[in-house]
Design a protein around this motif. Structure first.
Motif, mmCIF file in Angstrom:
data_model
loop_
_atom_site.group_PDB
_atom_site.id
_atom_site.type_symbol
_atom_site.label_atom_id
_atom_site.label_comp_id
_atom_site.label_asym_id
_atom_site.label_seq_id
_atom_site.Cartn_x
_atom_site.Cartn_y
_atom_site.Cartn_z
ATOM 1 N N SER A 1 0.824 -1.222 0.000
ATOM 2 C CA SER A 1 0.000 0.000 0.000
ATOM 3 C C SER A 1 0.852 1.263 0.000
ATOM 4 O O SER A 1 0.429 2.295 -0.514
ATOM 5 N N LEU A 2 2.058 1.184 0.569
ATOM 6 C CA LEU A 2 2.965 2.332 0.525
ATOM 7 C C LEU A 2 3.601 2.487 -0.850
ATOM 8 O O LEU A 2 3.790 3.610 -1.333
ATOM 9 N N LEU A 3 3.939 1.355 -1.475
ATOM 10 C CA LEU A 3 4.559 1.408 -2.806
ATOM 11 C C LEU A 3 3.587 1.845 -3.887
ATOM 12 O O LEU A 3 3.963 2.536 -4.831
ATOM 13 N N TRP A 4 2.337 1.402 -3.772
ATOM 14 C CA TRP A 4 1.320 1.693 -4.785
ATOM 15 C C TRP A 4 0.058 2.243 -4.127
ATOM 16 O O TRP A 4 -0.970 1.565 -4.059
ATOM 17 N N PRO A 5 0.116 3.492 -3.668
ATOM 18 C CA PRO A 5 -1.053 4.064 -2.993
ATOM 19 C C PRO A 5 -2.215 4.275 -3.963
ATOM 20 O O PRO A 5 -2.019 4.447 -5.164
ATOM 21 N N THR A 6 -3.419 4.215 -3.410
ATOM 22 C CA THR A 6 -4.632 4.410 -4.201
ATOM 23 C C THR A 6 -5.242 5.757 -3.838
ATOM 24 O O THR A 6 -5.457 6.041 -2.652
ATOM 25 N N ALA A 7 -5.520 6.564 -4.834
ATOM 26 C CA ALA A 7 -6.146 7.866 -4.590
ATOM 27 C C ALA A 7 -7.587 7.662 -4.130
ATOM 28 O O ALA A 7 -8.266 6.717 -4.552
ATOM 29 N N SER A 8 -8.050 8.535 -3.272
ATOM 30 C CA SER A 8 -9.414 8.459 -2.747
ATOM 31 C C SER A 8 -10.433 8.536 -3.883
ATOM 32 O O SER A 8 -10.292 9.334 -4.808
ATOM 33 N N PRO B 1 -9.567 0.653 -6.042
ATOM 34 C CA PRO B 1 -8.429 0.300 -5.181
ATOM 35 C C PRO B 1 -7.576 -0.832 -5.771
ATOM 36 O O PRO B 1 -7.620 -1.979 -5.319
ATOM 37 N N TRP B 2 -6.784 -0.498 -6.764
ATOM 38 C CA TRP B 2 -6.012 -1.508 -7.481
ATOM 39 C C TRP B 2 -5.038 -2.271 -6.595
ATOM 40 O O TRP B 2 -4.850 -3.478 -6.775
ATOM 41 N N THR C 1 -5.167 -3.062 -3.326
ATOM 42 C CA THR C 1 -5.865 -4.072 -2.527
ATOM 43 C C THR C 1 -6.408 -5.181 -3.426
ATOM 44 O O THR C 1 -6.353 -6.357 -3.068
ATOM 45 N N PHE C 2 -6.910 -4.809 -4.585
ATOM 46 C CA PHE C 2 -7.407 -5.795 -5.534
ATOM 47 C C PHE C 2 -6.308 -6.802 -5.885
ATOM 48 O O PHE C 2 -6.491 -8.013 -5.770
ATOM 49 N N TRP C 3 -5.140 -6.292 -6.301
ATOM 50 C CA TRP C 3 -4.065 -7.191 -6.722
ATOM 51 C C TRP C 3 -3.443 -7.958 -5.563
ATOM 52 O O TRP C 3 -3.052 -9.118 -5.723
ATOM 53 N N VAL C 4 -3.374 -7.350 -4.381
ATOM 54 C CA VAL C 4 -2.896 -8.074 -3.201
ATOM 55 C C VAL C 4 -3.793 -9.281 -2.944
ATOM 56 O O VAL C 4 -3.318 -10.395 -2.715
ATOM 57 N N ASN C 5 -5.103 -9.072 -2.991
ATOM 58 C CA ASN C 5 -6.032 -10.177 -2.747
ATOM 59 C C ASN C 5 -5.963 -11.246 -3.834
ATOM 60 O O ASN C 5 -5.976 -12.440 -3.538
ATOM 61 N N VAL C 6 -5.882 -10.841 -5.069
ATOM 62 C CA VAL C 6 -5.821 -11.815 -6.164
ATOM 63 C C VAL C 6 -4.514 -12.604 -6.114
ATOM 64 O O VAL C 6 -4.516 -13.845 -6.220
ATOM 65 N N ILE C 7 -3.406 -11.923 -5.933
ATOM 66 C CA ILE C 7 -2.108 -12.610 -5.859
ATOM 67 C C ILE C 7 -2.061 -13.526 -4.639
ATOM 68 O O ILE C 7 -1.615 -14.676 -4.730
ATOM 69 N N GLY C 8 -2.520 -13.035 -3.510
ATOM 70 C CA GLY C 8 -2.544 -13.861 -2.306
ATOM 71 C C GLY C 8 -3.395 -15.101 -2.476
ATOM 72 O O GLY C 8 -3.011 -16.200 -2.054
ATOM 73 N N CYS C 9 -4.546 -14.961 -3.115
ATOM 74 C CA CYS C 9 -5.406 -16.126 -3.351
ATOM 75 C C CYS C 9 -4.754 -17.099 -4.332
ATOM 76 O O CYS C 9 -4.881 -18.316 -4.182
ATOM 77 N N GLY C 10 -4.044 -16.571 -5.320
ATOM 78 C CA GLY C 10 -3.312 -17.443 -6.234
ATOM 79 C C GLY C 10 -2.236 -18.241 -5.501
ATOM 80 O O GLY C 10 -2.075 -19.447 -5.727
ATOM 81 N N THR D 1 -18.489 2.124 -8.930
ATOM 82 C CA THR D 1 -17.104 1.650 -8.800
ATOM 83 C C THR D 1 -17.006 0.668 -7.639
ATOM 84 O O THR D 1 -16.331 -0.365 -7.739
ATOM 85 N N GLY D 2 -17.690 0.965 -6.538
ATOM 86 C CA GLY D 2 -17.706 0.064 -5.389
ATOM 87 C C GLY D 2 -18.316 -1.284 -5.738
ATOM 88 O O GLY D 2 -17.804 -2.331 -5.335
ATOM 89 N N LEU D 3 -19.388 -1.266 -6.495
ATOM 90 C CA LEU D 3 -20.032 -2.516 -6.911
ATOM 91 C C LEU D 3 -19.136 -3.309 -7.859
ATOM 92 O O LEU D 3 -19.013 -4.529 -7.733
ATOM 93 N N LEU D 4 -18.482 -2.611 -8.783
ATOM 94 C CA LEU D 4 -17.541 -3.272 -9.694
ATOM 95 C C LEU D 4 -16.401 -3.904 -8.899
ATOM 96 O O LEU D 4 -16.032 -5.055 -9.134
#
Length: 141
Positions: free
Chosen positions: A34-41, A45-46, A48-57, A109-112
């Protein structure tokens, strides 16, 4: 307290310690992402999205290896599977991200994000577990 119950509780401490240590490692890795790739308000939230996908993989690969290939030490699954990967993947932050998007008037965006994360995470587990099994079968004589 009966002796049998006391013994059971004493035997749980190594598992609790393994989960806690792994969770600290995983949470630090997620925080680092999250520090390396912060998400603008108000944006998708890319990170968190990729952390979850990579972690699940990684969970898909890990579970196949420790159940089908490797007779792992009894603390490997609690440390890495529950601790590290549980601390790294972040479905609590996922829920907070959705709430923030809705509160910011970005409900579509939240629903997506809600749907895309769940679908991508499940697809990551299934795909990596399937591919790991195929590689294992292919490499066996």
């Amino acid at each position: 307290m009966p002796a049998q119950r006391r013994e059971l509780r004493r035997g749980q401490w190594p598992i609790i310690a393994a989960v806690a240590a792994g969770g600290a490692v995983g949470a630090c890795a997620r925080y680092g992402a999250s520090l390396l790739w912060p998400t603008a308000s108000g944006t998708f939230p890319w990170t968190t999205f990729w952390v979850n996908v990579i972690g699940c993989g990684i969970i898909g690969v890990f579970m196949v290896i420790i159940t089908d290939v490797w007779a792992a030490h009894r603390l490997v699954r609690p440390f890495f599977g529950t601790g590290v990967l549980g601390g790294f993947t972040t479905f609590s932050t996922y829920a907070v991200d959705i709430q923030r998007l809705v509160d910011d008037g970005k409900a579509p965006t939240g629903l997506l994000y809600l749907a895309a994360t769940m679908l991508a995470a499940m697809a990551a587990v299934w795909t990596t577990a399937t591919l790991t099994r195929r590689v294992i079968e292919w490499r066996q004589p």
